[in-house]
Design a protein around this motif. Structure first.
Motif: not given
Length: 224
Positions: A56-68
């Motif tokens: 669950r939740g959102t992980v972003e790296v360098a502006g990229r949503d890794l869940g998507r």
């Protein structure tokens, strides 16, 4: 650079590794992760590397949503990250030089540039004379330093490290942390999981403290 918003990770065996974890790490920041064994430090790093997916939740790296982000894009995400693993993950059928060169080959660097970059990285970790050695001929500490050289050889914008000083003596550990600081001063974002509280305190950087998968403290050093 990194943003976690109410991130939870539950493994199929029922282990709840992370629970409702939220924090942000800005570009160019230096930060440590601490906590007891099993607190969730390694899981957090694996989520950033797309080696695991958040439940669950959102992980972003360098502006990229890794869940998507589709799994096929994971190699591209990882090209911007240098990762130092706790267990080295060296290829024993390749020399030290070839192990360190691997990220550059994958990224498509010219052969003319690879030798220079590999030798510079090995020099930084004190292994300039070991480039033709085989990993199994090295001590555990030397293998760990090869892993460090491999992680930094391409000067990625983000460096992750999972207990990078576990096989090093105190003097080498301090030298390695000094190298991480030097890289950070050159613009690299650095996130290190470490149980060495003495060295962590001595570094005087931001510290995220995990306990049972939850963020229990976010310690920011006082301005000097």
């Amino acid at each position: 650079m990194i943003r976690f918003e109410r991130v939870s990770k539950r493994y199929p065996n029922g282990n709840q590794a992370l629970s409702e974890l939220s924090f942000e790490l800005a570009d160019g920041e230096f930060c440590f992760l601490t906590g007891h064994s099993g607190a969730g430090k390694s899981t957090l790093l694996r989520l950033v590397m797309m080696l695991e997916r958040a439940s669950r939740g959102t992980v972003e790296v360098a502006g990229r949503d890794l869940g998507r982000t589709h799994d096929r894009m994971a190699p591209r995400v990882r090209q911007g990250i240098g990762m130092i693993f706790q267990d080295h993950k060296l290829l024993n059928d390749k020399t030290v030089f070839d192990n360190v060169a691997l990220p550059l080959l994958i990224a498509g660097f010219r052969y003319a540039d690879i030798g220079k970059k590999v030798r510079a990285a090995l020099k930084k970790v004190g292994l300039a004379d070991q480039e033709q050695a085989w990993p199994l001929s090295l001590s555990g500490g030397e293998q760990q330093r090869v892993g460090v050289a491999r992680a930094i050889v391409g000067m990625p914008p983000l460096l992750l490290a999972d207990e990078p000083t576990g096989n090093l003596d105190p003097e080498l550990s301090w030298e390695l942390f000094g190298l991480f600081r030097e890289l950070n001063q050159r613009g690299m974002t650095v996130l290190i999981a470490s149980h060495d509280l003495h060295l962590v305190r001595r570094m005087g950087e931001r510290v995220l403290v995990l306990s049972d998968g939850r963020l229990v403290d976010d310690l920011v050093p006082a301005a000097s």
